[in-house]
Design a protein around this motif. Structure first.
Motif, PDB file in Angstrom:
ATOM      1  N   ASP A  86      -4.454   1.684  -4.578  1.00 46.18           N
ATOM      2  CA  ASP A  86      -4.507   0.972  -3.305  1.00 46.18           C
ATOM      3  C   ASP A  86      -5.770   0.132  -3.184  1.00 46.18           C
ATOM      4  O   ASP A  86      -5.719  -1.012  -2.759  1.00 46.18           O
ATOM      5  CB  ASP A  86      -4.426   1.961  -2.135  1.00 46.18           C
ATOM      6  CG  ASP A  86      -3.037   2.565  -2.005  1.00 46.18           C
ATOM      7  OD1 ASP A  86      -2.064   1.799  -2.042  1.00 46.18           O
ATOM      8  OD2 ASP A  86      -2.930   3.796  -1.894  1.00 46.18           O
ATOM      9  N   THR A  87      -6.894   0.730  -3.547  1.00 42.86           N
ATOM     10  CA  THR A  87      -8.166   0.010  -3.411  1.00 42.86           C
ATOM     11  C   THR A  87      -9.013   0.223  -4.660  1.00 42.86           C
ATOM     12  O   THR A  87      -8.664   1.021  -5.537  1.00 42.86           O
ATOM     13  CB  THR A  87      -8.989   0.520  -2.208  1.00 42.86           C
ATOM     14  OG1 THR A  87      -9.430   1.849  -2.504  1.00 42.86           O
ATOM     15  CG2 THR A  87      -8.173   0.509  -0.924  1.00 42.86           C
ATOM     16  N   ASP A 141       0.837  -1.189   0.000  1.00 46.87           N
ATOM     17  CA  ASP A 141       0.000   0.000   0.000  1.00 46.87           C
ATOM     18  C   ASP A 141       0.875   1.244   0.000  1.00 46.87           C
ATOM     19  O   ASP A 141       2.052   1.199   0.381  1.00 46.87           O
ATOM     20  CB  ASP A 141      -0.907  -0.002   1.243  1.00 46.87           C
ATOM     21  CG  ASP A 141      -2.019  -1.037   1.108  1.00 46.87           C
ATOM     22  OD1 ASP A 141      -2.353  -1.398  -0.047  1.00 46.87           O
ATOM     23  OD2 ASP A 141      -2.535  -1.491   2.138  1.00 46.87           O
ATOM     24  N   TYR A 175     -13.484  -3.473  -0.768  1.00 43.06           N
ATOM     25  CA  TYR A 175     -12.492  -2.399  -0.660  1.00 43.06           C
ATOM     26  C   TYR A 175     -11.287  -2.776   0.216  1.00 43.06           C
ATOM     27  O   TYR A 175     -10.674  -1.912   0.845  1.00 43.06           O
ATOM     28  CB  TYR A 175     -13.134  -1.079  -0.184  1.00 43.06           C
ATOM     29  CG  TYR A 175     -14.048  -0.499  -1.247  1.00 43.06           C
ATOM     30  CD1 TYR A 175     -13.572   0.451  -2.150  1.00 43.06           C
ATOM     31  CD2 TYR A 175     -15.370  -0.931  -1.365  1.00 43.06           C
ATOM     32  CE1 TYR A 175     -14.401   0.952  -3.153  1.00 43.06           C
ATOM     33  CE2 TYR A 175     -16.201  -0.445  -2.364  1.00 43.06           C
ATOM     34  CZ  TYR A 175     -15.713   0.495  -3.254  1.00 43.06           C
ATOM     35  OH  TYR A 175     -16.523   0.988  -4.244  1.00 43.06           O
ATOM     36  N   SER A 184      -7.460  -3.507   0.528  1.00 37.44           N
ATOM     37  CA  SER A 184      -6.385  -2.892  -0.260  1.00 37.44           C
ATOM     38  C   SER A 184      -5.463  -3.973  -0.829  1.00 37.44           C
ATOM     39  O   SER A 184      -5.439  -5.117  -0.351  1.00 37.44           O
ATOM     40  CB  SER A 184      -5.571  -1.943   0.610  1.00 37.44           C
ATOM     41  OG  SER A 184      -4.832  -2.695   1.551  1.00 37.44           O
ATOM     42  N   ARG A 190     -10.311   3.368   4.145  1.00 34.47           N
ATOM     43  CA  ARG A 190     -10.292   2.432   5.273  1.00 34.47           C
ATOM     44  C   ARG A 190     -11.337   2.795   6.317  1.00 34.47           C
ATOM     45  O   ARG A 190     -11.928   1.929   6.938  1.00 34.47           O
ATOM     46  CB  ARG A 190      -8.900   2.419   5.924  1.00 34.47           C
ATOM     47  CG  ARG A 190      -7.875   1.645   5.111  1.00 34.47           C
ATOM     48  CD  ARG A 190      -6.760   1.093   6.007  1.00 34.47           C
ATOM     49  NE  ARG A 190      -5.788   0.345   5.218  1.00 34.47           N
ATOM     50  CZ  ARG A 190      -4.549   0.770   4.964  1.00 34.47           C
ATOM     51  NH1 ARG A 190      -4.130   1.927   5.438  1.00 34.47           N
ATOM     52  NH2 ARG A 190      -3.744   0.025   4.232  1.00 34.47           N
TER      53      ARG A 190
END
Lengths: 531, 137
Positions: free
Chosen positions: A117-118, A99, A507, A509, A471
């Motif tokens: 990242d996501t 990440d 979601y 990562s 997050r």
């Protein structure tokens, strides 16, 4: 430059000897059978009967940097300029499964490609780009399964079904161990991820090219044209064997295998290389693997002009180099092409230099007339001879790799061959035996170039902030459940695409997904030895 | 009898392109130096630790990913944190000329761009190590 013609050694860039002139005595055996017809086995002259008369190659410029927003803007710009396919460059943390807030990602976020990242980043990357109408190539290997899952998830959100998707994931992990370095896991679990993608796509994403077996990076690392053909096809053999071992029928996945080659500066050698690779692969698939579907025999390939041939000195000369290399790729019958920008020995390309690189392809396609006849160099004694020689020499390397137990066991052998070739070439340039214009000949005093593209260093922090937001907003329990399920699947033999897709849609990562896989698979420890 | 110059060639960060690093490592070795190569994906701390363990005179850094602005100075700091103030640090890769002054200010002795002959790097390393030892250049 004091060497007179009589003192020069006449060889190709690979070191193959070149005669003064070629005639019928240089073409072996039954030339008709070795040549065949375009669109027919052994495909020496191209995989389609009409080639560029029917459809031009895809002009696919590799691009991506900084944030998803910034890359999205560049893609829309390139599509407006007439580019016909997207090619996404990801940053190194994304390619290696870290990440943006991982300590290992320090300094690398958004640098050589876009940071993902996501799924939220992937949604931004393709915002406003209809995925049922654009084909997308993604240069992603170790994390290919995750990025492909994200692409499928974004498509679903756009209302596009997986079977409508067109594109390619590079997904060639073997050349990462040999030359490019973005591996994560050891070869065995990596090969499982590769074949999981083959299997999943055969069922759900039938128009997707599930791998692009890449000689490009080995060539950039220094191997010769002959070695490029040999090592790429040896790696391809390893993938086919792995998939067959996993229980797949060769004709279910082989038609979706694609290739990626480099086009270097030795014009005729490169044209011959593409022709030789095509013929050799057709033979391997038919004879070695018993493939019966004609599409399994066809070597379809993307080409990129040679980054390593570009010079930081007099960068405008690179426009000429790239044009010649692109022409070789077209005369060699490529299905898709990336032309490098003139400033790439110095930095990522600016918008203007990327446009000029695309225009180079368009001039070849629309002005030169080289697309009118199929395989226009076919029958040239020289080109046919070189094609034969490259095919024969490549086969010798493949036999050697077979003796070593196949490509997964021959990583060190390929590395050593590549290093030796790179060093030989460096010596040849420094001794003046090989001329590089602007570097060891025809040099001038130069000012350092200005206006290079820079990636804003503040972006790393912005990307970390985005990740923190995602997050906080997501359903943490759903993420944990999906990650647990993935880890369990990794311990067994199930196809990992489904659980990865579930994790991505929650979601999770890339770093989180890879951390779970690292826990099960471990990490690859490279051998460090200088030959 | 003086010992041969010891060099640590290092790939810092995540960049996996090590053609240049390996070519230069071989050229330095052919010139009689002892060369250790770290392999890929080294953090600044790992590189400084290896430099300490291997007792090197020179650290050669390579990066083609644009991370040099962050990572090269971090290596110098990590070396200094271990008391390795006199190790000569040089760098190469895809590094725009406009970045060079800041890198030099951060303690990188020299940056070698694409197309630099290896003989020039060999010569530079010899002179830099000699100058550091207080001997004639």
């Amino acid at each position: 430059m004091s060497q007179g013609p009589s003192e020069r050694r006449f060889t190709t860039l690979s070191g193959l000897p070149v005669e003064r002139v070629y005639g019928p005595e240089h073409v072996k055996g039954d030339a008709g059978e070795r040549l065949g017809e375009p669109g027919a086995y052994p495909y020496t002259r191209g995989i389609y009967p009409t080639m560029y008369r029917g459809r031009l190659w895809t002009m696919r410029q590799y691009a991506g940097y900084a944030t998803a927003e910034e890359s999205n803007r560049r893609y829309r710009y390139l599509l407006e300029q007439g580019q016909t396919g997207l090619s996404v460059a990801f940053d190194l943390p994304t390619q290696i499964g870290y990440d943006s807030d991982d300590p290992m990602a320090r300094g690398e976020v958004g640098k050589v490609g876009v940071a993902i990242d996501t799924l939220a980043d992937m949604e931004t990357l393709f915002a406003g780009i209809p995925l049922d109408r654009v084909s997308t190539s993604m240069t992603i290997n170790a994390t290919a399964a995750i990025l492909l899952a994200m692409y499928i998830a974004v498509a679903k959100k756009q209302g596009v079904r997986p079977e409508q998707l067109n594109g390619t994931v590079q997904n060639d992990i073997l050349k990462e161990y040999v030359a490019r370095g973005t591996y994560i896991f050891p070869p065995e679990p990596s090969m499982r991820l590769v074949t999981n993608i083959f299997e999943y796509c055969a069922k759900h994403v039938p128009n997707w090219n599930t791998i692009s077996i890449s000689g490009y990076h080995m060539r950039e690392a220094g191997c010769t044209a002959v070695q490029e053909v040999a090592f790429t096809l040896a790696n391809a053999i390893a993938y086919v064997e792995a998939a067959v071992r996993a229980g797949l029928d060769v004709d279910t996945f082989a038609p979706r295998l694609s290739f990626f080659f480099c086009s270097q500066i030795d014009f005729f050698e490169e044209i011959a290389k593409f022709r030789a690779a095509r013929r050799l692969w057709a033979r391997i698939m038919r004879e070695r693997f018993g493939a019966r579907n004609e599409r399994s025999w066809m070597l379809r390939f993307h080409t990129q002009t040679a980054g390593a041939s570009l010079t930081a000195q007099q960068p405008e000369n690179n426009v000429v180099r790239t044009a010649i290399e692109a022409l070789a790729a077209v005369l060699g019958g490529t299905q898709s092409l990336h032309t490098n920008s003139m400033d790439e020995a110095l930095a990522l390309p600016t918008e203007a230099s990327a446009r000029l690189a695309l225009r180079t392809q368009q001039i070849i396609a629309y002005e030169t007339g080289v697309t009118n006849a199929v395989d226009p160099v076919g029958g040239s004694y020289f080109v046919e001879h070189l094609t034969d020689v490259i095919e024969e020499e490549a086969e010798k390397h493949i036999r050697r790799i077979d003796e070593l137990g196949g490509a997964t066991r021959a990583i060190a052998y390929m590395q050593r061959e590549i290093e030796d070739a790179a060093y030989r070439l460096q010596r040849a340039v420094e001794s003046g035996e090989r001329t590089v214009v602007g570097v060891n000949a025809f040099t001038i005093e130069e000012e350092p170039p200005r206006g290079l593209l820079r990636v804003d260093p503040s972006l790393e922090e912005a990307q970390r902030a985005r990740l923190r937001e995602v997050r906080e907003e997501r359903d943490a329990a759903a993420v944990e459940r999906a990650l647990d399920r993935l880890e369990e699947a990794a311990r067994g033999d199930d196809n990992l695409m489904e659980p990865i897709l579930e994790a991505v849609e929650a979601y999770a990562s890339i770093g989180e997904i890879c951390a779970r896989l690292r826990r099960v698979f471990g990490e690859y420890e490279a051998e460090v030895a200088l030959s | 009898m003086t010992r041969p110059i010891r060099v640590l060639m290092a790939k810092v960060g995540l960049d996996g392109h090590d053609r240049g690093a390996k070519v230069i490592a071989r050229a330095l070795r052919d010139a009689g130096m002892e060369v250790i190569y770290t392999g890929l994906r080294q953090t600044p701390e790992q590189i400084a630790e290896a430099a300490l363990q291997e007792d090197v005179d020179v650290v050669g850094l390579s990066s083609l990913s644009g991370a040099h602005d962050t990572l090269f100075p971090a290596v110098v700091q990590a070396l200094r944190a271990r008391g390795l103030d006199d190790v000569v640090v040089i760098g190469g890769g895809i590094i725009p000329a406009e970045d060079v002054p800041a890198l030099k200010a951060a303690g990188i002795a020299e940056i070698f761009g694409p197309g630099t002959p290896t003989s020039e790097i060999v010569e530079y390393v010899r002179r830099a190590v000699a100058a550091r030892a207080g001997g004639p250049a």
